[in-house]
Design an enzyme around this catalytic site. Structure first.
Site, mmCIF file in Angstrom:
data_model
loop_
_atom_site.group_PDB
_atom_site.id
_atom_site.type_symbol
_atom_site.label_atom_id
_atom_site.label_comp_id
_atom_site.label_asym_id
_atom_site.label_seq_id
_atom_site.Cartn_x
_atom_site.Cartn_y
_atom_site.Cartn_z
ATOM 1 N N ASP A 36 32.546 51.404 40.482
ATOM 2 C CA ASP A 36 33.109 50.636 39.367
ATOM 3 C C ASP A 36 34.167 51.497 38.693
ATOM 4 O O ASP A 36 34.047 52.717 38.649
ATOM 5 C CB ASP A 36 31.994 50.276 38.375
ATOM 6 C CG ASP A 36 32.355 49.102 37.470
ATOM 7 O OD1 ASP A 36 31.765 48.026 37.632
ATOM 8 O OD2 ASP A 36 33.252 49.273 36.600
ATOM 9 N N ASP A 62 38.607 52.861 41.360
ATOM 10 C CA ASP A 62 39.412 51.660 41.130
ATOM 11 C C ASP A 62 39.625 51.015 42.499
ATOM 12 O O ASP A 62 40.243 51.627 43.387
ATOM 13 C CB ASP A 62 40.754 52.078 40.499
ATOM 14 C CG ASP A 62 41.677 50.896 40.244
ATOM 15 O OD1 ASP A 62 41.421 49.803 40.785
ATOM 16 O OD2 ASP A 62 42.654 51.081 39.512
ATOM 17 N N ASN A 89 32.807 42.647 44.864
ATOM 18 C CA ASN A 89 32.516 41.862 43.664
ATOM 19 C C ASN A 89 33.484 42.146 42.509
ATOM 20 O O ASN A 89 33.659 41.285 41.637
ATOM 21 C CB ASN A 89 31.065 42.160 43.233
ATOM 22 C CG ASN A 89 30.773 41.711 41.824
ATOM 23 O OD1 ASN A 89 30.533 40.532 41.570
ATOM 24 N ND2 ASN A 89 30.827 42.636 40.862
ATOM 25 N N TYR A 153 44.614 34.134 39.039
ATOM 26 C CA TYR A 153 43.206 34.240 39.480
ATOM 27 C C TYR A 153 42.918 33.256 40.620
ATOM 28 O O TYR A 153 42.287 33.621 41.627
ATOM 29 C CB TYR A 153 42.318 33.972 38.271
ATOM 30 C CG TYR A 153 40.841 34.210 38.460
ATOM 31 C CD1 TYR A 153 40.331 35.483 38.685
ATOM 32 C CD2 TYR A 153 39.937 33.146 38.374
ATOM 33 C CE1 TYR A 153 38.961 35.688 38.824
ATOM 34 C CE2 TYR A 153 38.571 33.348 38.504
ATOM 35 C CZ TYR A 153 38.085 34.624 38.736
ATOM 36 O OH TYR A 153 36.734 34.823 38.872
ATOM 37 N N LYS A 157 41.790 34.381 44.312
ATOM 38 C CA LYS A 157 40.495 33.980 44.878
ATOM 39 C C LYS A 157 40.684 33.099 46.121
ATOM 40 O O LYS A 157 39.855 33.142 47.038
ATOM 41 C CB LYS A 157 39.652 33.275 43.811
ATOM 42 C CG LYS A 157 39.202 34.217 42.674
ATOM 43 C CD LYS A 157 38.334 35.370 43.166
ATOM 44 C CE LYS A 157 37.683 36.151 42.028
ATOM 45 N NZ LYS A 157 36.825 37.242 42.497
#
Ligand SMILES: NC(=O)c1ccc[n+]([C@@H]2O[C@H](COP(=O)([O-])OP(=O)(O)OC[C@H]3O[C@@H](n4cnc5c(N)ncnc54)[C@H](O)[C@@H]3O)[C@@H](O)[C@H]2O)c1
Length: 247
Positions: A36, A62, A89, A153, A157
């Site tokens: 993370d 990152d 994720n 976004y 995605k």
């Protein structure tokens, strides 16, 4: 204990959906590496898991930085000998109407959601190919169907789904499954802290066949299915965790 002896990397696993995915895998016997960008949260989460007796390890990075991704993959291989599962994720939003969306808003979302998934898949795939086994689960979003204010976004995605389908065709011959989970509205601490949380919940109840907001556990259950051998004849697929809401 579906994941006994399995080594998994969960990106963005310090909080929210990723943390729940990590928790469930740990509960079922996996060794989990949480990667993370938030170093403090990553270490806090690992401490919490280790106190519960779980085999969890922090490797902050990152996802959008090639050298950092390569380092996580190399260290995992060195310390644990293999990588069975990758969960891409890590993600974020920078919402704005298209006329007001800055180039940085576009680059940041595409870099983290899409390029980050590409980079981790690329370096993990090298190891999975050599061991002739692997599960890659990409976290997409119902937003790939299009949401106003989310051109960046939704595009990122959608790209994650394209990546999933291309890799499934490329890597299937190496016994590597690549699938995606597309969550709808999921209750995380970020959503609970939203000033309009109560109103958002009401709208979700109105618009969704299953009359509630989703939980991080709902998403983790779908991810664990794809990460396990119960889904070994499924690849290139998308599991929607949206309470039946599409569009
Ligand atoms: N919460 C929802 O309603 C929802 C719905 C659909 C899809 N998703 C997707 O699920 C995933 C998890 O979302 P969440 O709601 O748990 O978010 P969250 O903000 O609670 O957690 C995301 C984690 O990713 C980390 N992260 C952000 N940028 C990173 C980077 N560059 N490198 C490494 N880590 C980074 C953050 O530090 C954080 O710990 C994301 O891909 C998101 O797009 C969430």
């Amino acid at each position: 204990m579906r994941f006994h002896d399995c080594v998994a990397i969960v990106t963005g696993g310090a909080d929210g959906i990723g943390k729940e995915i990590a928790r469930k895998m740990l509960t079922e016997g996996a060794t989990v590496i949480i990667s993370d960008i938030n170093v403090g949260a990553c270490e806090e989460t690992i401490k919490e898991f280790q106190l519960s007796g779980f085999d969890a390890h922090a490797m902050p990075a990152d996802v959008a930085k090639k050298k950092e991704v390569m380092s996580v993959v190399e260290k995992t291989k060195e310390q644990f000998g293999k990588i069975d599962i990758l969960v891409n994720n890590a993600g974020l939003v920078r919402d704005a109407k298209i006329t007001e969306m800055e180039e940085e808003d576009w680059d940041c979302v595409v870099d983290v959601c899409l390029k980050g998934s590409f980079l981790f898949a690329k370096y993990v795939a090298e190891h999975m190919i050599s061991q002739e086994y692997g599960k890659i689960v990409n976290i997409a979003s119902r937003a790939y169907l299009g949401n106003p204010g989310q051109a960046n976004y939704a595009s990122a995605k959608s790209g994650v789904l394209g990546l999933t389908k291309a890799l499934a065709k490329e890597l299937g011959k190496h016994n590597i499954n690549v699938n995606a989970v597309a969550p709808g509205l999921i209750e995380t601490s970020a959503l609970r802290n939203h000033p309009k949380f109560e109103r958002i919940k009401e709208l979700q109840k109105r618009d969704s066949p299953i009359k509630r907001v989703g939980s991080t556990e709902d998403v983790a259950n779908a991810v664990l299915f794809f990460a396990s051998d119960a889904s070994s004849y499924i690849t290139g697929d998308i599991l929607h965790v949206t309470g039946g809401r599409f569009g």
